[in-house]
Enzyme design. Structure first.
Site, short mmCIF file in Angstrom:
data_model
loop_
_atom_site.label_atom_id
_atom_site.label_comp_id
_atom_site.label_asym_id
_atom_site.label_seq_id
_atom_site.Cartn_x
_atom_site.Cartn_y
_atom_site.Cartn_z
N GLY A 95 2.21 -10.04 65.41
CA GLY A 95 2.69 -9.42 66.64
C GLY A 95 3.70 -9.03 66.95
N GLY A 129 -3.81 -11.36 65.91
CA GLY A 129 -3.41 -11.90 64.76
C GLY A 129 -1.70 -12.85 65.09
N SER A 130 -1.57 -13.01 64.18
CA SER A 130 -0.24 -13.33 63.55
C SER A 130 1.12 -13.33 64.83
CB SER A 130 0.37 -13.96 62.25
OG SER A 130 0.99 -12.55 61.93
N ASN A 154 -10.69 -13.64 60.81
CA ASN A 154 -11.33 -14.59 60.84
C ASN A 154 -12.21 -14.78 62.06
OD1 ASN A 154 -9.94 -14.49 63.58
ND2 ASN A 154 -9.24 -16.50 63.25
N CYS A 159 -7.76 -19.25 65.66
CA CYS A 159 -6.24 -19.13 66.46
C CYS A 159 -6.36 -19.97 67.94
CB CYS A 159 -5.72 -17.67 66.77
SG CYS A 159 -7.16 -17.10 68.16
N GLU A 214 -3.01 -11.24 71.37
CA GLU A 214 -3.81 -12.86 71.49
C GLU A 214 -3.01 -12.61 70.45
OE1 GLU A 214 -5.47 -15.58 70.26
OE2 GLU A 214 -7.14 -14.26 70.48
N GLU A 235 -8.16 -11.09 77.60
CA GLU A 235 -9.09 -10.87 77.25
C GLU A 235 -10.54 -11.34 78.22
OE1 GLU A 235 -8.73 -10.37 72.65
OE2 GLU A 235 -9.61 -8.58 73.83
#
Ligand code: ADP
Length: 497
Positions: free
Chosen positions: A249, A244-245, A168, A300, A266, A477
C-alpha cells in the site's frame, strides 16, 4: 447445491479444471499478453499447479488503460444512470446463474472451503444488486445562496479506476470495488493477485454478457511488480483502489503521488475482539471462532486479538481450544470446517511468527504446527492456533499474521480492555461481546476502528461502509459512501439576477 458438489468432486478427482481463461480481458474479449508469457496457479489444498494464466506487462496495462479511457469518454460516462443500473442488475443475476463454476474456481484457486466461496459469490451478486439500485439515485445538493444566486452540486465519475485485488477474497473484493465504480459511471482496469487470477476474469466476462459495453471493465493478470506497479504509475488512471498489505500500500501511494492520482487504501488489521464477563457465552464463542478461523484467518478484518475479562478467561480459552481442535481440516472443495492457507510463502510467514513466539516462552494453548490434508497428506495447512496470556509488546500481538493464529490478552475490566484494544498500529475493525447496552456503545465510541461489531462479528453487509483508520488505510468502500469514493463533486454557483 448438488451441481456444485458434483463439479467440485470431478475437479478434485482430476486435479484440474477445463476451460479457464488464460488471457487478459481487454476491450470486451480475451487477449493474449504482449509477452506471451504465462504463470501457474496452484491449488493450495494439494500444493499442485492446476492452470496457467497470462503474465501481464506494462504494455498490457497500457492497452487496458487505453481501452478503459476510450470507453469512458465515448460511452460509459454518458450512459443513462438507469441503463447502467439495468446492466448491473443483469450482472447480479448472471453471477448467481454461474454460482457453481465461480464458487468451485474460487475455492480451488484460493484454498478456502467451498461453502465460504459460495458465500463470497453470493456476496458479489449482492454488491451488483445493491449498486444497480443506486445508479439513478446519485443526487447532488442545492445551496441556499439567496434570491440572486443559484448553487448546486453534481457527482461526476472520477474516470478510469484501477482495482488492485488481494488473494484472500478475490471475487468479493473485486465486486465491492467494480460495482460502485461502474454505478458511478467510471470505467475499470482490475489486477487480481497472482495466486488467484481467475474469478476476476470470469466476472469481467459475465459483465460483458450482461451488456456492459466493450472496454468498460478490463482485467490484466500477472505479478504485482510487473502488472500492478505499471497500473499505479499510469497517467491514464484517475483513481486506484488497493486492498493488500501495508508495505505494498505504501508503494502504491508513492507511485500514485507522481500523477497525484486518487487512492483508496484498505490495508491490514490486527482487530481486537473484546469479550466481557456479562456476555452471552455461546454467541461470543462462536463469534471468536469465526473471527479468526474463517478463511484460515486470512482476512484483513480477522478478529486476531481476543481481549477477555479475567473472570471468564480460563474457561473461555479452554472451550475455544477444544473447539479449535475439533475443526475438520481438509481440501477446500470437500467443504471442510477449515482449509489450507493460500501459498507456501504464507505458510512460512505464519510458521515463523509462531516459532518466534514459542522461543520467547509464550504458551501455545492449541495448534502451532504446519500440517497437511489428513486425507491426502498434501497441501499448505496450518493448525488453528491459540496463544494464551500474550503481552502487549509481543510481536504476535502487534503484527498482522494473516493466518489462523489468535492471541489472548487478559483484561481486568472494560476500561482495561479498551486500553489493550486501542494499543495497536491498526484501526480496521473491533468486536465487542457484552450483555450491557451501555458498555457496548461506550466502548464502540471509544475504539479507534473503521467499524465495530457488537455481539456478532462480521455483522452487516454491502450496505455498511467499510475501511480503516491509521495503518489500516483510508477511504471507505461499501454502502453509499463507497459509491461516493468513485465520484468527484462539482459545485456550480451562478448569479441569476
Ligand atoms: P501479499 O504480500 O500478501 O501478496 P500484496 O499486498 O503484496 O499482498 O498484494 C496485493 C495485491 O497487490 C496483489 O494483486 C499484488 O499482485 C499487488 N501488488 C504487489 N506489489 C505491487 C506493486 N508494487 N504495485 C502494485 N500492485 C502490487
Amino acid at each position: 447445491m448438488q451441481d456444485i458438489d458434483k463439479l467440485a468432486a470431478s475437479v478434485l478427482a482430476e486435479g484440474r479444471m477445463e476451460g479457464l481463461p488464460d488471457g487478459h480481458f481487454i476491450g470486451g474479449k480475451y487477449v493474449r499478453g504482449s509477452a506471451n508469457a504465462f504463470l501457474e496457479s496452484f491449488d493450495p489444498g494439494t500444493a499442485a499447479a492446476f492452470a496457467s494464466f497470462s503474465a501481464g506487462t506494462a504494455d498490457d496495462v497500457d492497452q487496458a488503460v487505453n481501452s478503459a479511457r476510450d470507453a469512458f469518454f465515448t460511452v460509459w460516462r454518458d450512459t443513462a444512470p438507469a441503463e447502467r443500473g439495468r446492466i448491473l442488475q443483469r450482472a447480479s443475476a448472471l453471477i448467481l446463474e454461474n454460482l457453481a463454476r465461480l464458487a468451485v474456481v474460487e475455492s480451488l484457486d484460493s484454498g478456502k472451503p467451498l461453502q465460504e466461496a459460495i458465500g463470497d459469490v453470493r456476496g458479489a451478486a449482492r454488491a451488483f444488486e445493491y449498486y444497480a439500485g443506486a445508479c439513478d439515485k446519485l443526487q447532488g445538493d442545492s445551496f441556499p445562496l439567496g434570491s440572486r444566486h443559484f448553487g448546486y452540486s453534481i457527482h461526476e465519475p472520477v474516470g478510469v479506476t484501477a482495482h488492485i485485488i488481494p488473494w484472500n477474497y478475490p471475487i468479493s473484493t473485486a465486486a465491492r470495488g467494480i460495482a460502485p465504480a461502474l454505478a458511478a459511471g467510471c470505467t475499470v482496469v482490475a489486477k487480481p493477485a497472482e495466486t488467484t487470477p481467475f474469478t476476476a476474469l470470469m466476472l469481467a466476462e459475465i459483465l460483458s454478457q450482461a451488456g456492459l459495453p466493450d472496454g468498460v471493465c478490463n482485467v490484466v493478470t500477472g505479478r504485482g511488480a510487473e502488472a500492478g506497479a505499471p497500473l499505479t504509475r499510469h497517467p491514464g488512471v484517475d483513481h486506484i483502489t488497493f486492498t493488500g498489505s501495508v508495505a505494498t500500500g505504501q508503494r502504491v501511494m508513492q507511485a500514485a503521488s507522481v500523477e497525484v492520482t486518487r487512492v483508496l487504501l484498505e490495508l491490514g488489521g490486527k482487530s481486537p475482539v473484546i469479550v466481557l464477563d456479562d456476555c452471552d457465552r455461546e454467541s461470543a464463542l462462536q463469534g471468536v471462532m469465526g473471527a479468526i478461523f474463517e478463511n484460515a484467518g486470512q482476512i484483513c478484518s480477522a478478529g486476531s486479538r481476543l481481549v477477555i475479562e479475567r473472570g471468564i478467561h480460563g474457561d473461555f480459552v479452554a472451550e475455544l481450544a477444544k473447539r479449535a481442535e475439533s475443526l475438520k481440516i481438509g481440501h477446500g472443495l470437500r467443504r471442510p470446517d477449515f482449509g489450507p492457507v493460500n501459498s507456501a510463502l504464507q505458510l512460512e510467514r505464519i510458521s515463523g511468527f509462531v516459532e518466534r513466539t514459542r522461543e520467547a516462552g509464550r504458551q501455545i494453548a492449541t495448534g502451532g504446527e504446519v500440517c497437511t490434508d489428513p486425507e491426502t497428506g498434501k497441501g499448505w495447512f496450518y493448525q488453528p492456533t491459540i496463544i494464551d496470556a500474550a503481552q502487549p509488546d509481543d510481536e504476535v500481538v502487534r503484527e498482522e499474521i494473516f493466518g489462523p493464529v489468535l492471541t489472548v490478552q487478559v483484561a481486568e475490566d472494560a476500561d482495561h480492555a479498551l486500553e489493550l484494544a486501542n494499543d495497536c498500529q491498526y484501526g480496521l475493525v473491533a468486536g465487542i461481546y457484552t450483555g450491557s447496552f451501555d458498555r457496548a456503545h461506550r466502548l464502540a465510541r471509544a475504539i479507534d476502528a473503521g467499524q465495530v461489531f457488537i455481539n456478532e462479528y462480521f455483522a452487516g453487509g454491502i450496505e455498511v461502509p467499510f475501511g480503516g483508520n491509521r495503518r489500516s488505510g483510508f477511504g471507505r468502500e461499501k454502502g453509499l459512501e463507497g459509491l461516493k469514493s468513485y465520484c468527484k463533486t462539482k459545485s456550480i454557483a451562478a448569479r441569476i439576477g
